[in-house]
Every structure is written in C-alpha cells, then in structure tokens.
Design a protein around this motif. Structure first.
Motif, PDB file in Angstrom:
ATOM      1  N   THR A 114       0.832  -1.208   0.000  1.00 46.66           N
ATOM      2  CA  THR A 114       0.000   0.000   0.000  1.00 46.66           C
ATOM      3  C   THR A 114       0.865   1.254   0.000  1.00 46.66           C
ATOM      4  OG1 THR A 114      -1.861  -1.065   1.073  1.00 46.66           O
ATOM      5  CG2 THR A 114      -1.692   1.302   1.359  1.00 46.66           C
ATOM      6  N   LYS A 115       1.991   1.194   0.736  1.00 48.55           N
ATOM      7  CA  LYS A 115       2.915   2.330   0.797  1.00 48.55           C
ATOM      8  C   LYS A 115       3.515   2.582  -0.597  1.00 48.55           C
ATOM      9  CE  LYS A 115       5.812   4.922   3.491  1.00 48.55           C
ATOM     10  NZ  LYS A 115       5.357   5.960   4.407  1.00 48.55           N
ATOM     11  N   VAL A 116       3.892   1.499  -1.268  1.00 48.89           N
ATOM     12  CA  VAL A 116       4.508   1.616  -2.597  1.00 48.89           C
ATOM     13  C   VAL A 116       3.505   2.155  -3.602  1.00 48.89           C
ATOM     14  CG1 VAL A 116       5.574   0.313  -4.486  1.00 48.89           C
ATOM     15  CG2 VAL A 116       6.167  -0.218  -2.120  1.00 48.89           C
ATOM     16  N   ILE A 117       2.262   1.614  -3.542  1.00 46.66           N
ATOM     17  CA  ILE A 117       1.230   2.056  -4.482  1.00 46.66           C
ATOM     18  C   ILE A 117       0.887   3.526  -4.230  1.00 46.66           C
ATOM     19  CG2 ILE A 117      -1.212   1.738  -5.115  1.00 46.66           C
ATOM     20  CD1 ILE A 117      -0.700  -1.317  -4.780  1.00 46.66           C
ATOM     21  N   SER A 118       0.899   3.951  -2.946  1.00 53.27           N
ATOM     22  CA  SER A 118       0.650   5.366  -2.637  1.00 53.27           C
ATOM     23  C   SER A 118       1.744   6.250  -3.208  1.00 53.27           C
ATOM     24  CB  SER A 118       0.578   5.593  -1.124  1.00 53.27           C
ATOM     25  OG  SER A 118      -0.372   4.753  -0.542  1.00 53.27           O
ATOM     26  N   PHE A 119       2.971   5.731  -3.219  1.00 50.24           N
ATOM     27  CA  PHE A 119       4.087   6.488  -3.794  1.00 50.24           C
ATOM     28  C   PHE A 119       3.903   6.632  -5.302  1.00 50.24           C
ATOM     29  CE2 PHE A 119       8.343   6.031  -5.867  1.00 50.24           C
ATOM     30  CZ  PHE A 119       8.747   7.344  -5.690  1.00 50.24           C
ATOM     31  N   LEU A 120       3.360   5.584  -5.921  1.00 55.31           N
ATOM     32  CA  LEU A 120       3.162   5.621  -7.379  1.00 55.31           C
ATOM     33  C   LEU A 120       1.878   6.373  -7.762  1.00 55.31           C
ATOM     34  CD1 LEU A 120       4.277   1.992  -8.336  1.00 55.31           C
ATOM     35  CD2 LEU A 120       5.529   4.125  -8.716  1.00 55.31           C
ATOM     36  N   ASP A 121       1.086   6.741  -6.748  1.00 59.59           N
ATOM     37  CA  ASP A 121      -0.182   7.433  -7.000  1.00 59.59           C
ATOM     38  C   ASP A 121       0.071   8.936  -7.135  1.00 59.59           C
ATOM     39  OD1 ASP A 121      -2.831   7.936  -7.320  1.00 59.59           O
ATOM     40  OD2 ASP A 121      -3.397   7.553  -5.232  1.00 59.59           O
TER      41      ASP A 121
END
Lengths: 149, 148
Positions: free
Chosen positions: A27-34
């Motif tokens: 979730t942290k990684v996907i938030s970074f890519l968001d």
C-alpha cells in the motif's frame, strides 16, 4: 566462505532498510506511485538516501584495485539503449504498479507470512524462469547454422 | 498529496542509507551490483546453477539475508509495519509474472537500475528508471480510474 558471509550481511542490511522505510508494504509503494492522487512522496526519500549513499560509496570503492573477496569488480558493460531495456523497464513498472511489489521488498516481506506475498514471489519466479527459457531459445536460434562440406 | 511528517522523512532517509550502505558493501566485498532481480534471476536459471557455488552461493546468501531481516529487525526492538495488500489475487499473480519477466528483460529493477546503476551514472539505468517510474505512475493512475 567470506564471500558468502559478506553477501549475507549485505542482504540483511538491505532488508532492514526496506523494513525501516516500509517499502515492504504494498500500500505504501502504491501510494508512492499514486502521483495524480493522494501521493505519498516518502519513498522518494528512500530512493534518494540510497542513491546518494551508493553514489558516494562507489566513488571510494571503485577506486580500489579489486574487491576484498573477488578477483575483480563485476560491472555491467552494456551501454546501448536497446528495445529490451525500454520494453523490460516498461513492463516492470506496470507490474510494480499492479502488485505494489518490486523484487527486493517482496522477498523481505515473505516472513511476514501473508499468502499474497508468497503468491507474488512464486509468480515473479515463474516470470523470470519464462524469460530465461525464451531468451535461451532466441539465443539458440541466433547462432549461425554450421553446414558440413 | 499525503501529509509528510519530519519523522517519516528521517526514517525514510535512514532506510535508504541502509540500502545504499548494503549496495556499497556488496561491491566492496564481492565486487557485485546489488540488483535483486539479477540475484534472484540467477537462482532460477539452470545455466547459472551449473556454474557452481561461486555463481549461486553469494546469491543465495544475499536472499537469505533479506529473508532473515524481519526477524533481526524485531530482535533489535524495531516494530514491524503492518502490510496491506490492496489488490486482488489475480492482479497480484499477473503483476508478479510481469515483474519477473520485465526485470530480466530490462536487466534490472529498482535496486539494480534505480540505485546501483544510477549511482554509476549509467545512461541505461537512468533511462530504465525513468521508464519504470513513468509506467508505474500510469498503471496506478489507470487502476484508480477503473477502481481495481
């Protein structure tokens, strides 16, 4: 044996960095890519910190004649920007955005014992094995055929 | 944009420095690039495995180090973060296949290209990193649009 211990220690330190920075959390990684949504820029600091440290460290290390446990530094020699590089990097980014995992954090996240992580790592290993298979076949085909007589 | 506290910035930087020190260490000791996809790719490659302990010993040791890291992190008093996987199993499987194939085809991932290659100012790694960041941003954007 020394080379094995060195790699073990390096892997451990790498994993500790991934956990401290929470890169093991999809979730942290996907938030970074968001980037266009609720963007969480903290992983930029992780990458920045790693990059600057490695940049400085490599200046000193690569000035030496050889590594401690090996004959020579094993550095990539390719310089061309070929379709494989662009295609492979494009695909990797897509998979990264889909699952929220790149290879390192996925491995370090295994002991957290989430079924999803095991499934991701298994699928990733299959993807790599498929690449090895396809690459092997392409290379065989590219070799010149020897004709007798 | 999500709120970013000073604590988050500092712990992120610290984690990054640890990753960087690991990469420097692997180069100083073994003369190897700390590229995780390359390391794992070697372990699922029969040709590499036939190369003997020299080829796969250090790779397996590095992966073992990654795997024991959560235990050591807990032992030294660190609090392990909770992991939240927002995607469905099908997306995870497809993502895993693509990550595996793509990182091998492109010769690296976040660590090999993004950290080690960029630190060597390799043109290939700079182009690869920009490329996978862009397709990563685009993919998450698309997922948010379709609500996957």
């Amino acid at each position: 044996m020394k080379a094995i211990l060195g790699a073990l220690a390096a892997g451990l330190l790498f994993g500790l960095g991934l956990i401290a920075s929470e890169m093991v959390n999809p979730t942290k990684v996907i938030s970074f890519l968001d980037l266009f949504g609720a963007w969480d820029p903290s992983l930029a600091f992780v990458m920045g910190g790693a990059l600057v440290t490695t940049f400085i460290g490599y200046r000193f290390v690569l000035k030496r004649e050889r590594p401690v446990n090996a004959e020579k530094f094993d550095l990539p020699t390719k310089t061309d920007l070929d379709p494989r590089l662009i295609g492979g990097a494009s695909l990797f980014g897509i998979g990264w955005g889909m699952a929220g995992y790149c290879p390192g954090p996925a491995i370090a996240a295994l002991p957290f014992m989430y079924t999803e992580t095991f499934i991701f790592v298994a699928a990733m290993a299959v993807g790599m094995a498929v690449y090895n298979l396809v690459d092997g076949m392409l290379q065989q085909r590219a070799q010149p055929v020897l004709i007798d007589g | 944009m999500a709120a970013l506290t000073l604590e988050t910035i500092l712990i992120s930087l610290a984690g990054g420095v640890m990753i960087g020190l690991s990469a420097v260490m692997l180069m100083a000791l073994n003369g190897r690039i700390a590229g995780i996809s390359g390391i794992i790719g070697g372990l699922v490659n029969p040709v590499m495995l036939k190369g003997g302990l020299d080829q796969w010993g250090w790779r397996l040791a590095f992966v073992a180090g990654l795997v024991i890291s959560p235990f050591i992190y807990g032992l030294v008093g660190g609090e392990l973060p909770a992991l939240v996987q927002p995607r469905s199993i099908g997306v995870i499987i497809l993502g895993g296949l693509i990550v595996g194939f793509g990182t091998r085809l492109g010769g690296g991932c976040t660590s090999g290209h993004g950290v080690c290659g960029m630190a060597r100012l390799s043109q290939r790694s700079i182009v690869a990193t920009i490329t996978f960041m862009l397709t990563g941003f685009a993919t998450v954007y698309v997922f948010n649009m379709v609500g996957g």
